[in-house]
Design a protein around this motif. Structure first.
Motif, short mmCIF file in Angstrom:
data_model
loop_
_atom_site.label_atom_id
_atom_site.label_comp_id
_atom_site.label_asym_id
_atom_site.label_seq_id
_atom_site.Cartn_x
_atom_site.Cartn_y
_atom_site.Cartn_z
N UNK A 88 2.98 6.82 -10.78
CA UNK A 88 1.63 7.49 -10.69
C UNK A 88 1.46 8.30 -10.04
N UNK A 89 2.71 8.70 -8.63
CA UNK A 89 2.49 9.62 -7.45
C UNK A 89 3.43 10.00 -7.78
N UNK A 95 5.01 12.36 -9.04
CA UNK A 95 4.69 13.78 -10.21
C UNK A 95 6.24 14.69 -10.22
N UNK A 110 -6.76 7.10 -10.25
CA UNK A 110 -5.45 5.31 -10.62
C UNK A 110 -5.66 4.88 -8.99
N UNK A 127 1.98 4.62 -0.20
CA UNK A 127 3.44 3.69 -1.52
C UNK A 127 4.46 4.83 -0.61
N UNK A 132 9.54 -8.20 -6.30
CA UNK A 132 8.28 -8.44 -5.81
C UNK A 132 8.73 -6.95 -4.41
N UNK A 133 9.91 -6.31 -4.54
CA UNK A 133 9.48 -5.58 -3.44
C UNK A 133 10.16 -3.82 -4.34
N UNK A 134 10.50 -4.46 -5.50
CA UNK A 134 11.04 -3.21 -6.74
C UNK A 134 9.52 -2.14 -7.30
N UNK A 146 14.00 -1.45 -10.52
CA UNK A 146 13.17 -0.79 -10.88
C UNK A 146 12.57 -0.12 -11.97
N UNK A 187 -3.11 -2.79 -15.08
CA UNK A 187 -2.48 -2.40 -14.84
C UNK A 187 -1.13 -3.57 -15.06
N UNK A 209 6.43 3.13 1.50
CA UNK A 209 6.49 2.07 1.36
C UNK A 209 9.02 2.91 1.35
N UNK A 210 8.05 3.93 -0.09
CA UNK A 210 9.31 4.00 -0.92
C UNK A 210 10.19 4.52 -0.08
N UNK A 256 5.53 1.26 -9.52
CA UNK A 256 4.64 2.77 -9.02
C UNK A 256 4.41 3.56 -8.39
N UNK A 257 5.01 3.53 -7.96
CA UNK A 257 4.88 5.00 -7.10
C UNK A 257 4.75 6.24 -7.84
N UNK A 293 12.22 1.83 2.10
CA UNK A 293 12.76 0.96 0.12
C UNK A 293 14.25 1.79 -0.02
N UNK A 340 -4.08 12.27 -13.30
CA UNK A 340 -4.81 11.25 -13.29
C UNK A 340 -4.25 10.33 -11.42
N UNK A 341 -3.92 11.00 -10.59
CA UNK A 341 -4.03 10.12 -9.47
C UNK A 341 -5.16 9.85 -8.85
N UNK A 346 9.36 12.99 -8.96
CA UNK A 346 10.05 12.13 -10.11
C UNK A 346 11.35 11.66 -10.47
N UNK A 401 5.92 -1.74 -6.58
CA UNK A 401 5.99 -1.02 -5.53
C UNK A 401 6.71 0.80 -6.11
N UNK A 402 7.66 0.34 -6.08
CA UNK A 402 8.84 1.98 -5.85
C UNK A 402 8.78 2.15 -7.58
#
Lengths: 276, 294
Positions: free
Chosen positions: B103-104, B106, A6, A15, B92-94, B178, B211, A18-19, B99-100, A22, A2-3, B109, B96-97
């Motif tokens: 969706x990314x 894997x 998206x 991203x 706002x800062x949470x 988050x 989304x 960014x994580x 989101x990652x 964070x 799915x990547x 997670x 993208x975290x």
């Protein structure tokens, strides 16, 4: 798979960075506490001075501290037991009790999330004074049950919901009473979640400060002790040594609770996957 | 349907003793500790302060003071602005975290979810304290800037400012934000996003039109769980905020402590709950608007 749909891998990499940043933001300030707890200076500043264990040595044999620690442990154990018992029964009855009362109780039990700690604290302060109890350890226990309740209800509710309904129905069909079904089937199946809820409730109680500030009598809990020490600059390195130990223990308990939550889910999945 | 079957099965056997025992602990805690205790606060808010526990008389005097004294307006407004900024910054800062994670991430997670929620289980007091040692005049940030030659003199500009309160609270409540957003993103049907791209939407368009609106329930839930504890907080303003960042929680706390005017403190608490009620209703309204899209 799915990547691809998206976004691109390139986006994912940005991203990911960014994580990472964070996580650094989340952990860096917290990790300063262990760092400076070994620093041979009363000032928490760079450059670091020599390595020392003297702040830990001061902690050892401090009776005010060990009193507060014991207080926190006892209160945490009792409050977590109470919150877990309520979390189990409230979520069980909410899912299987089918009465408006059970649904109402479950809804109110999750309400403390929408009440700031300061208001939870003062409302209980008025209550315990009204019944003649006054600020006391009992008052703190009641406060901590309230603060931990939404967490235990949510943890237990999601666990009971994950157990296939057919399991409970089969037990009832085979002639087990409600008690037997609950005690011999549903509770054992959700045991890891019970432990997880208990640990999380214990951690919440152990760290809670805002509510306890109003309810503590003569015996402070650990956070109250820390708060009282923060006024004295000389005791700050000692607070950091104490904080380091609290961080380490909290990390271990939270990690175990998380592990149990997942392990339990695995067991539930195995049951639902096994041929009926 | 399975609910119906379950209903039929257990209807015949549920003993009243079982129901009583299972409902009792929850009923005691929720009705006595939550509803009754909050009712007491409401009751006290209309009473006069005569030094007794429950006060005397009935009047709107406490609320009249809250409304007429500009001090309370200033502090309430400041609390709203600070709590609002904290909420905005945290969400706002949470995002993208989350989101990652959705969706990314894997295989990573589980670990990442654990890592972002772990700080929540550690002492709040210690996290605030950590920011105090970062921002202090003789603190980490100042000493690091001087050590590295960027700064020649320590500055007082970091600690005891409203900005310090915002940063500290945004850090303290970050893990709260988050999870709800992640859960909302997780539940978006993947076919919806695929359909958007099949219909020719570019990634950004499908994010903005598919989304984001679908994740709004999570965003609103995150905003609430950050906003509520923040607006009543008095620890962070006391530790890193200085006098210019007194918030409404500080005022309530002092009414029950130093000032010893419980009825007035109760009235302030009722006002805070009213503010939260308005925020909840607005959030619920927004939620419904987004809910109707799918």
């Amino acid at each position: 798979m799915r990547v691809e749909r998206l976004g691109t891998q390139r986006n994912g990499r940005w991203l990911g960075l960014y994580v990472l940043a964070y996580l650094v933001f989340l952990y860096l300030p917290v990790l300063l506490i262990p760092l400076f707890s070994f620093n041979d200076s009363i000032q928490a500043a760079f450059p670091l001075q020599g390595f020392t264990l003297q702040w830990y040595a001061i902690l050892y044999g401090n009776s005010a501290l060990s009193g507060a620690l014991l207080n926190s442990l006892v209160i945490g154990a009792i409050a977590a037991s109470g919150a877990t018992l309520c979390g189990i029964t409230i979520s069980y009855m909410d899912l299987y009790g089918r009465s408006p009362l059970a649904a109402t109780i479950s809804a109110i039990a999750r309400l403390p999330i929408l009440i700031p700690g300061v208001i939870v604290g003062i409302s209980l302060l008025i209550l315990v004074n009204l019944v003649g109890l006054g600020p006391s350890r009992v008052a703190i226990v009641l406060g901590h049950i309230l603060v931990a309740l939404p967490t235990t209800v949510v943890v237990m509710r999601s666990r009971f919901a994950a157990i296939p309904r057919t399991v409970r129905e089969a037990a009832l069909d085979l002639g087990a009473s409600d008690w037997t079904t609950f005690r011999r089937v549903m509770l054992p199946l959700s045991l890891p979640a019970v432990l997880s809820a208990f640990m999380l409730a214990f951690l919440i109680s152990f760290d809670e400060f805002i509510v306890v500030f109003f309810l503590a009598g003569t015996e402070p809990t650990l956070p109250l002790y820390i708060w009282s020490q923060l006024r004295f600059p000389r005791s700050l390195p000692t607070v950091m040594a104490l904080g380091t130990m609290i961080l380490a223990v909290s990390f271990i308990i939270a990690g175990t609770a998380e592990f149990l939550r997942h392990r339990g889910l695995g067991a539930v999945r195995r049951i639902s996957a096994s041929p009926a | 349907m399975s609910t119906l079957v379950a209903a039929q099965v257990s209807e015949t056997r549920s003993s009243s003793g079982f129901r009583f025992a299972m409902l009792l602990p929850g009923a005691l805690v929720t009705f006595l500790l939550i509803l009754f205790a909050l009712g007491l606060v409401l009751f006290l808010a209309f009473r006069g302060n005569d030094g007794s526990l429950l006060g005397s008389g009935f009047s709107l005097a406490n609320f009249a003071t809250v409304v007429s004294d500009p001090l309370y307006w200033t502090v309430t407004l400041r609390s709203l602005v600070i709590a609002g900024l904290v909420t905005l910054a945290t969400v706002v800062t949470a995002y993208p975290v989350a989101y990652y994670l959705a969706f990314y991430a894997e295989r990573r997670r589980g670990l990442l979810l654990f890592l972002v929620t772990l700080p929540f289980w550690t002492s709040y007091l210690l996290r605030v304290f950590a920011w105090k040692i970062v921002l202090a005049y003789n603190g980490v940030l100042n000493s690091a800037l001087i050590e590295s030659g960027i700064w020649s003199q320590p500055t007082l500009a970091f600690l005891n400012t409203p900005a310090a309160v915002v940063v500290t609270l945004a850090h303290a409540y970050a893990p709260f934000a988050i999870l709800p957003i992640y859960v909302a993103l997780e539940t978006i049907p993947k076919s919806l996003i695929e359909a958007a791209s099949d219909l020719g939407a570019r990634p950004f368009t499908s994010f903005r039109r598919v989304v984001l609106p679908n994740s709004m329930p999570g965003v609103l839930a995150a905003a609430l769980v950050v906003f509520v504890p923040t607006i009543g907080d008095y620890v962070t303003p006391a530790m890193v905020g200085g006098p210019a960042s007194t918030m409404i929680g500080t005022l309530i706390q002092s009414q029950f402590g130093k000032a010893n005017d419980w009825p007035f403190g109760a009235a302030l608490s009722v006002c805070v709950m009213l503010v939260i009620l308005v925020v909840v209703l607005v959030a619920r309204g927004a939620d419904r608007r987004y809910g109707s899209r799918t």
